[in-house]
Design a protein around this motif. Structure first.
Motif, PDB file in Angstrom:
ATOM      1  N   UNK A   1       0.826  -1.196   0.000  1.00 42.50           N
ATOM      2  CA  UNK A   1       0.000   0.000   0.000  1.00 42.50           C
ATOM      3  C   UNK A   1       0.858   1.242   0.000  1.00 42.50           C
ATOM      4  N   UNK A   2       0.256   2.301  -0.405  1.00 43.95           N
ATOM      5  CA  UNK A   2       0.962   3.555  -0.507  1.00 43.95           C
ATOM      6  C   UNK A   2       1.006   4.329   0.808  1.00 43.95           C
ATOM      7  N   UNK A   3      -0.078   4.370   1.543  1.00 43.20           N
ATOM      8  CA  UNK A   3      -0.181   5.209   2.731  1.00 43.20           C
ATOM      9  C   UNK A   3       0.586   4.597   3.904  1.00 43.20           C
ATOM     10  N   UNK A   4       1.449   5.394   4.518  1.00 47.16           N
ATOM     11  CA  UNK A   4       2.263   4.952   5.652  1.00 47.16           C
ATOM     12  C   UNK A   4       1.387   4.490   6.816  1.00 47.16           C
ATOM     13  N   UNK A   5       1.657   3.283   7.326  1.00 48.36           N
ATOM     14  CA  UNK A   5       0.953   2.753   8.490  1.00 48.36           C
ATOM     15  C   UNK A   5      -0.280   1.931   8.183  1.00 48.36           C
ATOM     16  N   UNK A   6      -0.777   1.965   6.948  1.00 47.94           N
ATOM     17  CA  UNK A   6      -1.961   1.190   6.569  1.00 47.94           C
ATOM     18  C   UNK A   6      -1.524  -0.235   6.245  1.00 47.94           C
ATOM     19  N   UNK A   7      -2.286  -1.202   6.716  1.00 47.66           N
ATOM     20  CA  UNK A   7      -1.954  -2.611   6.471  1.00 47.66           C
ATOM     21  C   UNK A   7      -3.165  -3.298   5.855  1.00 47.66           C
ATOM     22  N   UNK A   8      -2.924  -4.016   4.782  1.00 46.69           N
ATOM     23  CA  UNK A   8      -3.954  -4.822   4.134  1.00 46.69           C
ATOM     24  C   UNK A   8      -3.519  -6.277   4.283  1.00 46.69           C
ATOM     25  N   UNK A   9      -4.314  -7.067   5.006  1.00 45.50           N
ATOM     26  CA  UNK A   9      -3.928  -8.452   5.304  1.00 45.50           C
ATOM     27  C   UNK A   9      -4.945  -9.430   4.730  1.00 45.50           C
ATOM     28  N   UNK A  10      -4.497 -10.351   3.861  1.00 40.64           N
ATOM     29  CA  UNK A  10      -5.408 -11.391   3.374  1.00 40.64           C
ATOM     30  C   UNK A  10      -5.937 -12.200   4.552  1.00 40.64           C
ATOM     31  N   UNK A  71     -11.425   5.027   0.617  1.00 40.78           N
ATOM     32  CA  UNK A  71     -10.475   6.044   0.194  1.00 40.78           C
ATOM     33  C   UNK A  71      -9.827   6.609   1.453  1.00 40.78           C
ATOM     34  N   UNK A  72      -8.517   6.542   1.491  1.00 38.46           N
ATOM     35  CA  UNK A  72      -7.749   7.063   2.618  1.00 38.46           C
ATOM     36  C   UNK A  72      -6.963   8.272   2.140  1.00 38.46           C
ATOM     37  N   UNK A  73      -6.892   9.293   2.977  1.00 41.51           N
ATOM     38  CA  UNK A  73      -6.132  10.491   2.658  1.00 41.51           C
ATOM     39  C   UNK A  73      -5.212  10.815   3.823  1.00 41.51           C
ATOM     40  N   UNK A  74      -3.940  11.039   3.506  1.00 40.15           N
ATOM     41  CA  UNK A  74      -2.922  11.284   4.531  1.00 40.15           C
ATOM     42  C   UNK A  74      -2.540  12.764   4.560  1.00 40.15           C
ATOM     43  N   UNK A  75      -2.954  13.452   5.614  1.00 38.73           N
ATOM     44  CA  UNK A  75      -2.491  14.838   5.789  1.00 38.73           C
ATOM     45  C   UNK A  75      -1.744  14.992   7.115  1.00 38.73           C
ATOM     46  N   UNK A  76      -1.110  13.888   7.553  1.00 36.35           N
ATOM     47  CA  UNK A  76      -0.336  13.897   8.792  1.00 36.35           C
ATOM     48  C   UNK A  76       1.014  14.581   8.551  1.00 36.35           C
ATOM     49  N   UNK A  77       1.284  15.656   9.274  1.00 33.21           N
ATOM     50  CA  UNK A  77       2.582  16.320   9.118  1.00 33.21           C
ATOM     51  C   UNK A  77       3.729  15.343   9.405  1.00 33.21           C
ATOM     52  N   UNK A  78       4.729  15.357   8.565  1.00 35.00           N
ATOM     53  CA  UNK A  78       5.890  14.494   8.766  1.00 35.00           C
ATOM     54  C   UNK A  78       5.742  13.092   8.204  1.00 35.00           C
ATOM     55  N   UNK A  79       4.562  12.735   7.715  1.00 34.47           N
ATOM     56  CA  UNK A  79       4.364  11.407   7.143  1.00 34.47           C
ATOM     57  C   UNK A  79       5.061  11.320   5.785  1.00 34.47           C
ATOM     58  N   UNK A  80       5.631  10.156   5.492  1.00 36.43           N
ATOM     59  CA  UNK A  80       6.293   9.957   4.198  1.00 36.43           C
ATOM     60  C   UNK A  80       5.292   9.934   3.042  1.00 36.43           C
ATOM     61  N   UNK A  81       3.999   9.776   3.360  1.00 37.11           N
ATOM     62  CA  UNK A  81       2.965   9.760   2.317  1.00 37.11           C
ATOM     63  C   UNK A  81       2.028  10.963   2.442  1.00 37.11           C
ATOM     64  N   UNK A  82       2.509  12.043   3.031  1.00 36.58           N
ATOM     65  CA  UNK A  82       1.705  13.261   3.204  1.00 36.58           C
ATOM     66  C   UNK A  82       1.132  13.704   1.852  1.00 36.58           C
ATOM     67  N   UNK A  83      -0.186  13.987   1.844  1.00 35.39           N
ATOM     68  CA  UNK A  83      -0.861  14.458   0.631  1.00 35.39           C
ATOM     69  C   UNK A  83      -1.304  13.362  -0.318  1.00 35.39           C
ATOM     70  N   UNK A  84      -1.043  12.101   0.020  1.00 36.97           N
ATOM     71  CA  UNK A  84      -1.384  10.976  -0.863  1.00 36.97           C
ATOM     72  C   UNK A  84      -2.767  10.399  -0.538  1.00 36.97           C
ATOM     73  N   UNK A  85      -3.391   9.813  -1.578  1.00 42.74           N
ATOM     74  CA  UNK A  85      -4.643   9.075  -1.456  1.00 42.74           C
ATOM     75  C   UNK A  85      -4.364   7.597  -1.689  1.00 42.74           C
ATOM     76  N   UNK A  86      -5.162   6.744  -1.077  1.00 37.85           N
ATOM     77  CA  UNK A  86      -5.143   5.309  -1.347  1.00 37.85           C
ATOM     78  C   UNK A  86      -6.582   4.859  -1.540  1.00 37.85           C
ATOM     79  N   UNK A  87      -6.825   4.075  -2.606  1.00 31.12           N
ATOM     80  CA  UNK A  87      -8.167   3.574  -2.929  1.00 31.12           C
ATOM     81  C   UNK A  87      -8.115   2.053  -2.920  1.00 31.12           C
TER      82      UNK A  87
END
Length: 145
Positions: A1-10, A71-87
Motif C-alpha cells: 500500500x501507498x499510505x504509511x501505516x496502513x496494512x492490508x492483510x489477506x 479512500x484514505x487520505x494522509x495529511x499527517x505532518x511528517x508522514x512519508x505519504x503526506x498528501x497521498x490518497x489510497x483507494x
C-alpha cells in the motif's frame, strides 16, 4: 500500500459444505491493539460515508457483504505519504482482506456493489463521539465513483 501505516492483510476463508468460515482478527495478529467493541456498518448503493479521522483508534475493517470502496487520505505532518490518497475495494467474495487504518488518516467509503454492502470494524476502545473528527465530503476533493 501507498499510505504509511496502513496494512492490508489477506484473511483465511475455510470452505465448509453447510456454509463457509471467514476469519477476521485474532489476538495473536500483529495489528491487534485490544478490544473495545465490534460494530457493523451498512452502506447503500451510490452512497458515500465520510470523511472521518480518528485521533487515537486503530480501525480493523473486514468486508461482510457486498463490495466496499475505501479512500484514505494522509495529511499527517511528517508522514512519508503526506498528501497521498489510497483507494482499496474489498469484498467477501473477490478481495477478502482486513484493512487496518492507523489514527490520523482521513477515510471515506462507498458502496461498490449493486446491493447494500456491510463491513465490520473491530476497535480497541468503546465508541466515543469526541474521539474522531469529521468533514463534509466536499472538504477533501476526490472523485469517488
Amino acid at each position: 500500500l501507498m499510505i504509511e501505516g496502513v496494512i492490508l492483510a489477506p484473511l483465511k476463508r475455510i470452505s465448509v459444505t453447510k456454509g463457509d468460515i471467514f476469519y477476521a482478527l485474532k489476538s495473536s495478529d500483529a495489528v491487534y491493539s485490544g478490544f473495545g467493541e465490534a460494530y457493523f456498518s451498512e452502506i447503500h448503493p451510490k452512497e458515500i460515508k465520510g470523511w472521518k479521522r480518528h485521533k487515537r483508534m486503530t480501525l480493523n475493517i473486514i468486508p461482510v457483504n457486498g463490495a466496499i470502496g475505501f479512500v484514505l487520505y494522509d495529511n499527517r505532518p511528517g508522514s512519508s505519504t503526506y498528501g497521498e490518497f489510497e483507494h482499496i475495494v474489498l469484498s467477501r467474495n473477490n478481495n477478502y482482506q482486513r484493512l487496518t487504518v492507523p489514527p490520523g488518516l482521513w477515510m471515506a467509503f462507498y458502496c461498490a456493489s449493486n446491493d447494500t454492502a456491510m463491513l465490520m470494524d473491530i476497535i480497541p476502545e468503546p465508541h466515543d463521539p469526541d474521539e474522531a473528527d469529521r468533514l463534509d465530503l466536499s472538504a477533501i476533493k476526490y472523485d469517488f465513483i
